[in-house]
Design a protein around this motif. Sequence first.
Motif, PDB file in Angstrom:
ATOM      1  N   LYS A  30      36.004   0.916 -69.240  1.00 21.65           N
ATOM      2  CA  LYS A  30      34.739   1.462 -69.746  1.00 21.65           C
ATOM      3  C   LYS A  30      34.803   2.986 -69.842  1.00 21.65           C
ATOM      4  CE  LYS A  30      31.032   2.139 -66.874  1.00 21.65           C
ATOM      5  NZ  LYS A  30      30.502   3.508 -66.923  1.00 21.65           N
ATOM      6  N   ASN A  31      35.220   3.625 -68.762  1.00 21.97           N
ATOM      7  CA  ASN A  31      35.144   5.085 -68.725  1.00 21.97           C
ATOM      8  C   ASN A  31      36.233   5.758 -69.547  1.00 21.97           C
ATOM      9  OD1 ASN A  31      32.817   4.927 -67.317  1.00 21.97           O
ATOM     10  ND2 ASN A  31      33.751   5.265 -65.297  1.00 21.97           N
ATOM     11  N   SER A  32      37.098   4.937 -70.161  1.00 19.54           N
ATOM     12  CA  SER A  32      38.053   5.474 -71.119  1.00 19.54           C
ATOM     13  C   SER A  32      37.570   5.216 -72.541  1.00 19.54           C
ATOM     14  CB  SER A  32      39.411   4.810 -70.890  1.00 19.54           C
ATOM     15  OG  SER A  32      40.300   5.210 -71.876  1.00 19.54           O
ATOM     16  N   GLY A 128      22.027   9.510 -57.962  1.00 18.28           N
ATOM     17  CA  GLY A 128      21.901  10.871 -57.451  1.00 18.28           C
ATOM     18  C   GLY A 128      21.697  11.827 -58.618  1.00 18.28           C
ATOM     19  N   ALA A 129      21.606  13.100 -58.289  1.00 19.10           N
ATOM     20  CA  ALA A 129      21.403  14.121 -59.330  1.00 19.10           C
ATOM     21  C   ALA A 129      22.605  14.111 -60.261  1.00 19.10           C
ATOM     22  CB  ALA A 129      21.266  15.479 -58.670  1.00 19.10           C
ATOM     23  N   ARG A 130      22.333  14.116 -61.552  1.00 17.34           N
ATOM     24  CA  ARG A 130      23.467  14.160 -62.479  1.00 17.34           C
ATOM     25  C   ARG A 130      23.197  15.246 -63.532  1.00 17.34           C
ATOM     26  NH1 ARG A 130      25.596   8.128 -63.686  1.00 17.34           N
ATOM     27  NH2 ARG A 130      27.594   9.163 -63.862  1.00 17.34           N
ATOM     28  N   PRO A 131      23.310  16.520 -63.085  1.00 19.24           N
ATOM     29  CA  PRO A 131      23.021  17.628 -64.001  1.00 19.24           C
ATOM     30  C   PRO A 131      24.096  17.771 -65.078  1.00 19.24           C
ATOM     31  CG  PRO A 131      23.816  18.459 -61.892  1.00 19.24           C
ATOM     32  CD  PRO A 131      23.725  16.969 -61.760  1.00 19.24           C
ATOM     33  N   ILE A 132      23.838  18.618 -66.081  1.00 21.66           N
ATOM     34  CA  ILE A 132      24.849  18.858 -67.120  1.00 21.66           C
ATOM     35  C   ILE A 132      25.174  20.347 -67.241  1.00 21.66           C
ATOM     36  CG2 ILE A 132      24.286  16.749 -68.418  1.00 21.66           C
ATOM     37  CD1 ILE A 132      22.874  18.606 -70.486  1.00 21.66           C
ATOM     38  N   CYS A 196      41.155  14.827 -62.670  1.00 25.72           N
ATOM     39  CA  CYS A 196      42.499  14.248 -62.858  1.00 25.72           C
ATOM     40  C   CYS A 196      42.455  12.737 -63.059  1.00 25.72           C
ATOM     41  CB  CYS A 196      43.368  14.510 -61.631  1.00 25.72           C
ATOM     42  SG  CYS A 196      43.596  16.229 -61.264  1.00 25.72           S
ATOM     43  N   GLU A 197      41.278  12.142 -63.196  1.00 21.59           N
ATOM     44  CA  GLU A 197      41.181  10.689 -63.309  1.00 21.59           C
ATOM     45  C   GLU A 197      42.087  10.183 -64.440  1.00 21.59           C
ATOM     46  OE1 GLU A 197      39.048  12.438 -61.866  1.00 21.59           O
ATOM     47  OE2 GLU A 197      38.054  11.191 -60.391  1.00 21.59           O
ATOM     48  N   PRO A 198      42.687   9.001 -64.294  1.00 21.12           N
ATOM     49  CA  PRO A 198      43.653   8.508 -65.291  1.00 21.12           C
ATOM     50  C   PRO A 198      43.099   8.460 -66.714  1.00 21.12           C
ATOM     51  CG  PRO A 198      43.631   7.064 -63.365  1.00 21.12           C
ATOM     52  CD  PRO A 198      42.541   8.069 -63.154  1.00 21.12           C
ATOM     53  N   THR A 337      31.004  11.321 -50.878  1.00 16.78           N
ATOM     54  CA  THR A 337      31.011  12.777 -51.088  1.00 16.78           C
ATOM     55  C   THR A 337      30.654  13.174 -52.522  1.00 16.78           C
ATOM     56  OG1 THR A 337      33.323  12.900 -51.771  1.00 16.78           O
ATOM     57  CG2 THR A 337      32.900  12.996 -49.403  1.00 16.78           C
ATOM     58  N   ILE A 338      30.696  12.231 -53.473  1.00 20.12           N
ATOM     59  CA  ILE A 338      30.539  12.626 -54.883  1.00 20.12           C
ATOM     60  C   ILE A 338      29.069  12.639 -55.314  1.00 20.12           C
ATOM     61  CG2 ILE A 338      31.276  12.165 -57.273  1.00 20.12           C
ATOM     62  CD1 ILE A 338      33.651  12.792 -55.467  1.00 20.12           C
ATOM     63  N   PHE A 339      28.344  11.561 -54.974  1.00 18.03           N
ATOM     64  CA  PHE A 339      26.948  11.455 -55.405  1.00 18.03           C
ATOM     65  C   PHE A 339      26.025  11.382 -54.188  1.00 18.03           C
ATOM     66  CE2 PHE A 339      29.294   9.672 -59.069  1.00 18.03           C
ATOM     67  CZ  PHE A 339      28.839  10.542 -60.049  1.00 18.03           C
ATOM     68  N   ASP A 340      24.765  11.826 -54.376  1.00 20.30           N
ATOM     69  CA  ASP A 340      23.860  11.861 -53.226  1.00 20.30           C
ATOM     70  C   ASP A 340      22.800  10.760 -53.271  1.00 20.30           C
ATOM     71  OD1 ASP A 340      22.305  12.781 -55.239  1.00 20.30           O
ATOM     72  OD2 ASP A 340      22.174  14.849 -54.525  1.00 20.30           O
ATOM     73  N   LEU A 382      25.236  -0.291 -61.807  1.00 20.32           N
ATOM     74  CA  LEU A 382      26.417  -1.072 -62.201  1.00 20.32           C
ATOM     75  C   LEU A 382      27.296  -1.476 -61.011  1.00 20.32           C
ATOM     76  CD1 LEU A 382      28.669  -2.070 -64.117  1.00 20.32           C
ATOM     77  CD2 LEU A 382      29.152   0.307 -64.669  1.00 20.32           C
ATOM     78  N   ARG A 383      27.757  -0.499 -60.252  1.00 17.60           N
ATOM     79  CA  ARG A 383      28.742  -0.833 -59.200  1.00 17.60           C
ATOM     80  C   ARG A 383      28.090  -1.522 -58.016  1.00 17.60           C
ATOM     81  NH1 ARG A 383      32.603  -0.735 -62.861  1.00 17.60           N
ATOM     82  NH2 ARG A 383      32.581   1.261 -63.943  1.00 17.60           N
ATOM     83  N   ALA A 384      26.870  -1.127 -57.663  1.00 14.09           N
ATOM     84  CA  ALA A 384      26.163  -1.831 -56.595  1.00 14.09           C
ATOM     85  C   ALA A 384      25.843  -3.250 -57.055  1.00 14.09           C
ATOM     86  CB  ALA A 384      24.892  -1.087 -56.220  1.00 14.09           C
TER      87      ALA A 384
HETATM   88  N1  EPU Z   1      27.984  17.552 -61.671  1.00 12.86           N
HETATM   89  C1  EPU Z   1      27.271  18.727 -61.728  1.00 12.86           C
HETATM   90  N2  EPU Z   1      27.070  19.323 -62.933  1.00 12.86           N
HETATM   91  C2  EPU Z   1      27.561  18.790 -64.088  1.00 12.86           C
HETATM   92  C3  EPU Z   1      28.309  17.596 -64.026  1.00 12.86           C
HETATM   93  C4  EPU Z   1      28.506  16.988 -62.804  1.00 12.86           C
HETATM   94  O1  EPU Z   1      26.802  19.217 -60.703  1.00 12.86           O
HETATM   95  O2  EPU Z   1      27.355  19.397 -65.158  1.00 12.86           O
HETATM   96  C5  EPU Z   1      28.196  16.902 -60.357  1.00 12.86           C
HETATM   97  C6  EPU Z   1      27.549  15.510 -60.274  1.00 12.86           C
HETATM   98  O3  EPU Z   1      26.193  15.611 -59.932  1.00 12.86           O
HETATM   99  C7  EPU Z   1      28.384  14.845 -59.208  1.00 12.86           C
HETATM  100  C8  EPU Z   1      29.777  15.478 -59.400  1.00 12.86           C
HETATM  101  O4  EPU Z   1      29.580  16.630 -60.213  1.00 12.86           O
HETATM  102  O5  EPU Z   1      27.900  15.175 -57.944  1.00 12.86           O
HETATM  103  C9  EPU Z   1      30.779  14.588 -60.079  1.00 12.86           C
HETATM  104  O6  EPU Z   1      30.225  14.068 -61.245  1.00 12.86           O
HETATM  105  P1  EPU Z   1      31.083  13.787 -62.551  1.00 12.86           P
HETATM  106  O7  EPU Z   1      30.595  14.687 -63.633  1.00 12.86           O
HETATM  107  O8  EPU Z   1      32.535  13.783 -62.250  1.00 12.86           O
HETATM  108  O9  EPU Z   1      30.634  12.297 -62.870  1.00 12.86           O
HETATM  109  P2  EPU Z   1      30.378  11.755 -64.294  1.00 12.86           P
HETATM  110  O10 EPU Z   1      31.366  12.345 -65.220  1.00 12.86           O
HETATM  111  O11 EPU Z   1      28.937  11.817 -64.613  1.00 12.86           O
HETATM  112  C10 EPU Z   1      32.083   9.779 -64.217  1.00 12.86           C
HETATM  113  C11 EPU Z   1      31.982   8.298 -64.412  1.00 12.86           C
HETATM  114  C12 EPU Z   1      31.299   7.676 -63.207  1.00 12.86           C
HETATM  115  C13 EPU Z   1      32.081   8.016 -61.950  1.00 12.86           C
HETATM  116  C14 EPU Z   1      32.230   9.547 -61.836  1.00 12.86           C
HETATM  117  C15 EPU Z   1      33.086   9.967 -60.669  1.00 12.86           C
HETATM  118  C16 EPU Z   1      31.784   8.099 -66.805  1.00 12.86           C
HETATM  119  C17 EPU Z   1      30.934   7.750 -67.972  1.00 12.86           C
HETATM  120  N3  EPU Z   1      31.217   8.027 -65.616  1.00 12.86           N
HETATM  121  O12 EPU Z   1      30.731  10.221 -64.098  1.00 12.86           O
HETATM  122  O13 EPU Z   1      31.326   6.278 -63.413  1.00 12.86           O
HETATM  123  O14 EPU Z   1      31.423   7.513 -60.835  1.00 12.86           O
HETATM  124  O15 EPU Z   1      32.812  10.074 -63.035  1.00 12.86           O
HETATM  125  O16 EPU Z   1      34.368   9.478 -60.815  1.00 12.86           O
HETATM  126  O17 EPU Z   1      32.960   8.397 -66.969  1.00 12.86           O
HETATM  127  C18 EPU Z   1      30.509   4.075 -63.342  1.00 12.86           C
HETATM  128  O18 EPU Z   1      31.423   3.773 -64.107  1.00 12.86           O
HETATM  129  O19 EPU Z   1      29.758   3.220 -62.784  1.00 12.86           O
HETATM  130  C19 EPU Z   1      30.258   5.497 -63.055  1.00 12.86           C
HETATM  131  C20 EPU Z   1      29.147   5.924 -62.487  1.00 12.86           C
END
Ligand code: EPU
Length: 428
Positions: A30-32, A128-132, A196-198, A337-340, A382-384
């Motif tokens: 999925k994430n690829s 958890g918080a998912r900012p951009i 570095c994820e695959p 450690t990654i999400f809150d 999803l994962r839960a």
């Molecule tokens: N973060 C920020 N600011 C940003 C982006 C991220 O603070 O602009 C923080 C996040 O809040 C988090 C940390 O950085 O605390 C890591 O988040 P990351 O951006 O790496 O996560 P993501 O890219 O949103 C992807 C996967 C997730 C997976 C994470 C960690 C996709 C679509 N999603 O999320 O997959 O858990 O990396 O490996 O690739 C899932 O498949 O169920 C899933 C949630």
Amino acid sequence: MIATRGNRPSSFIVDGGHALEGTIAVGGAKNSVLKILAASVLYEKPLTITNVPLIEDVFRMIELLEHAGATVERVGEHEFRIDASGIRNHELHPEIAKCFRGSIVLVAPLLVRLGRVTFPHPGGCVIGARPIDLFLKGWISMGARVTKGPEEYDISLTAPRGTEYMFRHISVTGTEALMLTAVVAHGTTILMNAACEPEIPHLAEFLNQSGARIEGAGTHTIKITGTGGTLLQPPAPFSVLPDRIEAASFLLLGAALGKNITITDCVPDHVRSLIEVLREAGVSVHIAGTSMVVRKPKMLRSISVRTHEYPGFVTDFQAPFAVLMTQAHGQSTIFETIFDGRFHYIEDLNRMGAHITIHNPHRIAVEGPTALRGREIESPDLRAGLGFVLAALIADGRSTINTIYFIDRGYECIDARLRSLGAFIERV
Ligand code: EPU
């Protein structure tokens, strides 16, 4: 428009307590695939992607692409042809984009093609918080202007320029999005503290086969020499890499319930961190090329883990791993450690009979072994959700898992595939 399965019935009925046996194949990641589908916007000629999982997030990404003006055709069981020559709409469909986090990655190639994109804050699992902010800063350093309205972001970026960008902390989709903008930028981009994820070197391989010049993907420093505005040339049909999170889910299933489960079509190296942990817990995992054989041990030992960026213990394994630990002897501590906000599932798991204490938003302690009892539960993400399927398969009696759209977001026909291992699971 591709027919989606969103209107299908939405619960699983699971009769637990039965051992599982047989062979299960891992699908495309999925994430690829979400990122490769997004990248298709960087091409004016049609391209073909194979090993595409038929999951809800893929259907949503296809709908977004079609809304932007691309034509997407399913040309084989897991094969799609994308023609992005008609891309013209700079507005990401807000309702669809809000459904999943991966939608933000599409902003990057749309910016390159159209010079402007409007989009809502991306949705996805509530973990958890998912900012951009990291994306926005990256695009600004390439020359973008960002306006934030009450409902949407509006970004303009004509002729992105190469940049040196240090991620304040590691972001998977952040790394992928900036890579997708940088490949056609003017000049060279260096991404530091990159993920570095695959899926990242895999995306780089796809782009490099199309004329991009990306070095170092899979390490924390990625160098991208931009094409200076030239779009990419389609490679030969490109196969999406196997889903490591699905492979891990099947390993955990085998460790909990397997007489002997053979997991095929996977990359064992991508789940190395889990294999090591399972072996320490007493689980036998045998690796042979692209297959793994796993079986439930006589006695499962508890073991503590701390989630980490790849190649560490992956946050996406955390919930199903906690379910497994309810069957282990002793106490295990899980440190997220990654999400809150990734412990929403604990309360329901405790109602099923688990003894799990939440110390804080990042740490839980699981006491085992505890018998689990079937009951009605809501899939929170999803994962839960997959963790709940595992818990229901372990539990005595019948469970009903509702809101399984979340599970269908990332696992193709998981019910039918589990039935082939002898599980009693029905979609109603
Ligand atoms: N973060 C920020 N600011 C940003 C982006 C991220 O603070 O602009 C923080 C996040 O809040 C988090 C940390 O950085 O605390 C890591 O988040 P990351 O951006 O790496 O996560 P993501 O890219 O949103 C992807 C996967 C997730 C997976 C994470 C960690 C996709 C679509 N999603 O999320 O997959 O858990 O990396 O490996 O690739 C899932 O498949 O169920 C899933 C949630």
